[in-house]
Design a protein around this motif. Structure first.
Motif, short mmCIF file in Angstrom:
data_model
loop_
_atom_site.label_atom_id
_atom_site.label_comp_id
_atom_site.label_asym_id
_atom_site.label_seq_id
_atom_site.Cartn_x
_atom_site.Cartn_y
_atom_site.Cartn_z
N GLY A 127 -3.34 13.08 -1.55
CA GLY A 127 -3.77 12.07 -2.50
C GLY A 127 -2.80 11.87 -3.66
N ARG A 128 -1.57 12.32 -3.49
CA ARG A 128 -0.60 12.22 -4.58
C ARG A 128 0.19 10.92 -4.54
NH1 ARG A 128 2.32 18.03 -4.92
NH2 ARG A 128 2.97 17.18 -6.95
N ILE A 129 0.22 10.28 -3.38
CA ILE A 129 0.85 8.96 -3.25
C ILE A 129 0.02 8.13 -2.28
CG2 ILE A 129 3.21 9.82 -3.68
CD1 ILE A 129 3.70 9.55 -0.66
N GLY A 130 0.26 6.82 -2.27
CA GLY A 130 -0.36 5.94 -1.30
C GLY A 130 0.70 5.21 -0.52
N LYS A 140 13.24 3.12 -10.00
CA LYS A 140 13.59 1.86 -10.66
C LYS A 140 14.88 1.29 -10.06
CE LYS A 140 10.12 2.56 -13.38
NZ LYS A 140 8.85 1.85 -13.09
N GLY A 141 15.04 -0.01 -10.18
CA GLY A 141 16.28 -0.66 -9.79
C GLY A 141 16.40 -1.04 -8.33
N VAL A 142 15.30 -0.94 -7.57
CA VAL A 142 15.34 -1.31 -6.16
C VAL A 142 15.13 -2.82 -6.03
CG1 VAL A 142 14.29 -0.99 -3.88
CG2 VAL A 142 14.40 0.93 -5.50
N PRO A 143 16.03 -3.55 -5.39
CA PRO A 143 15.85 -5.00 -5.25
C PRO A 143 14.50 -5.34 -4.62
CG PRO A 143 18.05 -4.35 -4.53
CD PRO A 143 17.28 -3.08 -4.76
N ASP A 144 13.71 -6.14 -5.34
CA ASP A 144 12.36 -6.53 -4.89
C ASP A 144 11.45 -5.32 -4.76
OD1 ASP A 144 10.68 -8.64 -4.41
OD2 ASP A 144 11.18 -8.85 -2.28
N GLY A 145 11.73 -4.30 -5.55
CA GLY A 145 11.01 -3.03 -5.44
C GLY A 145 9.54 -3.11 -5.77
N HIS A 146 9.14 -4.12 -6.53
CA HIS A 146 7.72 -4.26 -6.86
C HIS A 146 6.90 -4.75 -5.68
CE1 HIS A 146 9.36 -8.28 -7.34
NE2 HIS A 146 8.14 -8.78 -7.34
N ARG A 147 7.59 -5.27 -4.62
CA ARG A 147 6.90 -5.79 -3.44
C ARG A 147 7.09 -4.90 -2.20
NH1 ARG A 147 9.23 -10.79 -1.77
NH2 ARG A 147 7.34 -11.05 -0.50
N ILE A 148 8.10 -4.06 -2.20
CA ILE A 148 8.39 -3.19 -1.05
C ILE A 148 7.55 -1.93 -1.16
CG2 ILE A 148 10.14 -1.80 0.10
CD1 ILE A 148 12.21 -3.86 -0.86
N THR A 149 6.77 -1.63 -0.11
CA THR A 149 5.89 -0.46 -0.13
C THR A 149 6.53 0.74 0.56
OG1 THR A 149 4.81 -0.98 1.96
CG2 THR A 149 3.90 -2.02 -0.03
N LEU A 150 5.94 1.90 0.29
CA LEU A 150 6.40 3.12 0.97
C LEU A 150 6.20 3.00 2.48
CD1 LEU A 150 5.07 5.92 -1.43
CD2 LEU A 150 7.11 4.49 -1.63
N ARG A 151 5.12 2.35 2.88
CA ARG A 151 4.87 2.15 4.31
C ARG A 151 6.00 1.33 4.94
NH1 ARG A 151 -0.02 2.25 6.90
NH2 ARG A 151 -1.13 2.02 4.92
N GLN A 152 6.43 0.29 4.26
CA GLN A 152 7.50 -0.55 4.79
C GLN A 152 8.83 0.19 4.85
OE1 GLN A 152 6.96 -3.69 1.98
NE2 GLN A 152 5.54 -4.84 3.28
N LEU A 153 9.06 1.06 3.89
CA LEU A 153 10.28 1.87 3.92
C LEU A 153 10.26 2.82 5.12
CD1 LEU A 153 10.52 2.73 0.12
CD2 LEU A 153 12.10 1.27 1.38
N ALA A 154 9.14 3.50 5.33
CA ALA A 154 9.04 4.46 6.44
C ALA A 154 9.07 3.77 7.79
CB ALA A 154 7.76 5.28 6.30
N GLY A 155 8.64 2.51 7.84
CA GLY A 155 8.60 1.77 9.09
C GLY A 155 9.80 0.87 9.32
N PRO A 306 -5.75 13.87 10.93
CA PRO A 306 -5.79 12.90 12.04
C PRO A 306 -5.65 11.46 11.56
CG PRO A 306 -7.50 14.56 12.32
CD PRO A 306 -6.90 14.77 10.96
N GLU A 307 -6.21 11.15 10.40
CA GLU A 307 -6.15 9.79 9.87
C GLU A 307 -4.73 9.39 9.52
OE1 GLU A 307 -10.04 11.57 9.55
OE2 GLU A 307 -8.12 12.21 8.67
N THR A 308 -4.02 10.30 8.89
CA THR A 308 -2.63 10.00 8.51
C THR A 308 -1.73 9.94 9.73
OG1 THR A 308 -2.94 10.98 6.33
CG2 THR A 308 -0.68 10.79 7.12
N GLN A 309 -1.94 10.84 10.69
CA GLN A 309 -1.14 10.80 11.91
C GLN A 309 -1.38 9.49 12.66
OE1 GLN A 309 1.29 12.49 12.88
NE2 GLN A 309 1.52 12.32 15.09
N ALA A 310 -2.61 9.01 12.65
CA ALA A 310 -2.90 7.75 13.32
C ALA A 310 -2.11 6.60 12.68
CB ALA A 310 -4.39 7.45 13.26
N GLN A 311 -1.97 6.63 11.36
CA GLN A 311 -1.17 5.61 10.70
C GLN A 311 0.30 5.76 11.07
OE1 GLN A 311 -2.20 4.19 6.67
NE2 GLN A 311 -3.47 6.03 6.51
N ARG A 312 0.76 6.99 11.17
CA ARG A 312 2.15 7.22 11.55
C ARG A 312 2.45 6.63 12.92
NH1 ARG A 312 5.39 12.85 11.02
NH2 ARG A 312 7.37 11.80 10.77
#
Length: 400
Positions: A127-130, A140-155, A306-312
């Motif tokens: 529960g430390r990040i979403g 800070k300083g990532v182009p369009d960083g306010h719209r890019i999610t951690l999910r999109q980075l990992a995927g 199991p829930e997080t692995q399913a998302q992975r």
């Protein structure tokens, strides 16, 4: 024709390769040797797959090695209820002709991504990040960083320009390959280019994504990424022969590594190159014993809820037939895991849930053969024999 390194440099691994200019392959190497040592008794096949299958595998691996000019390779295959196959063939050193050994350590390139994303997903479980947090919340300083999610980075769906595709980065690295690169330093090479598409609109393999996720892990935990991965991933998984190097250190025994991703375009020994430029995306080292364990752990989610692995494992199309990509993990014709490519070395570590089978391939070159990665050629040849309904077809994607 000499190939320009910047066209494919250092993507450190994954998914179907683009067709590149023809290249000279390395000379054929010595006759196969099992190379099994007393340290590898857990990996020695006690019950083989039978003489016919074993002979077919030996022949197929030898043919790919000759075709692709691979100096040395280790192949491990475990199929519960059917048997196993472990072979080290060829040479670890093209000068001394020292044979390849089963207990070799190798640089695992983009297989590092499976470790980095596992550490990230553990923070999700805590529960430390979403996963749908914007990267701008942490870096800070990532182009369009306010719209890019951690999910999109990992995927691999952020649209951020891959820093390895920047010509200046290529020149700077190849001019001094033993130097240290800091994470934010490599990101700057990519950030000076426009994003290639809007967040979530497409798939593009980019090491920039994983370097950012490494920074997120450090920000949230207050600790170095290498320490987090060691304590929260490697130790719980029982991986005692896997490490995140600080520089170009390399445990023994290890084969020499050979690449043509050089300033001259000629094949060179790059064993001592510093992998710091790949960091969270591709710097780690492992061996056959640990990769065998890790294949099942990462594919089945033993360290995650199991829930997080399913998302992975919610994989999406990559644009390459037969291969989809989830959160730091690929699926190709039923095989789940990742491959790795870094100058001098390539690996494949995958698990087939339908048969509970594990395949690990390690080799000491990344020189492509007719536009394809040698590790992919080997994995395809092996699986065509043992799992003809599930033929591995993942390989390195965008090698700029």
């Amino acid at each position: 024709m000499r190939r320009t390194p910047s066209r494919r440099l250092l993507a450190a691994a994954l998914l179907v390769a683009s067709v590149l200019a023809p290249m000279a392959t390395m000379p054929a190497t010595a006759a196969p040797s099992t190379g099994i040592t007393r340290h590898d008794q857990d990996d020695v096949p006690r019950h083989g797959l039978g003489p016919e299958i074993t002979e077919r595998l030996d022949r197929a691996i030898a043919e790919v090695r000759e075709q692709a000019g691979i100096p040395g390779v280790v192949v491990g295959l475990w199929m519960p209820g059917k048997g196993s196959y472990v072979r080290a063939t060829g040479v670890a050193d093209t000068v001394t002709r020292e044979p390849m050994a089963v207990d070799s350590y190798v640089r695992i390139g983009s297989e590092t991504k499976t470790f980095t994303v596992t550490a990230l997903l553990e923070l999700v479980d805590q529960g430390r990040i979403g996963l749908d947090d914007p990267i701008a919340k942490y870096v800070k300083g990532v182009p369009d960083g306010h719209r890019i999610t951690l999910r999109q980075l990992a995927g691999m769906r952020s649209g951020l320009f891959p820093y390895t595709a920047d010509a200046d980065f290529t020149h700077d690295l190849l001019s001094a390959p033993e130097r240290h690169f800091a994470p934010r330093e490599v990101l700057r090479y990519g950030f000076r280019h426009p994003n290639t598409f809007g967040p979530g609109q497409d798939f593009q393999y980019s090491n920039s994504n994983l370097v950012l996720l490494g920074l997120v892990i450090e920000k949230v935990t207050g600790r170095k990424l290498a320490d987090v991965i060691h304590e929260r991933v490697l130790r719980p998984a029982g991986l005692h022969h896997t490490l995140f190097p600080q520089g170009n250190e390399f445990p023994e025994p290890h084969p020499r590594g050979y690449t043509d991703q050089t300033l001259s375009g000629e094949v060179e020994d790059v064993t001592n190159w510093n992998p710091s430029w790949a960091w969270a995306a591709g710097a780690m080292i492992s061996n056959l014993h640990d990769l065998r364990r890790w294949a099942k752990i990462v594919a089945t989610g033993e360290l995650l809820s199991p829930e997080t692995q399913a998302q992975r494992l919610r994989t999406l199309p990559t644009g390459y037939p037969g291969t989809t990509y989830g959160l730091g993990i690929l699926e190709t014709n039923g095989w789940i895991g990742h491959n790795g490519s870094i100058p001098g070395y390539e690996t494949v570590t995958v698990y087939l849930p339908s048969q509970k089978a594990t395949l690990v391939i390690m080799l000491n070159t990344d020189v492509m053969s007719e536009g394809q990665e040698p590790s992919t050629l080997l994995a395809r040849a092996v699986t065509a024999i043992v799992t003809p309904d599930n033929v591995y077809d993942g390989s390195a994607a965008t090698r700029p």
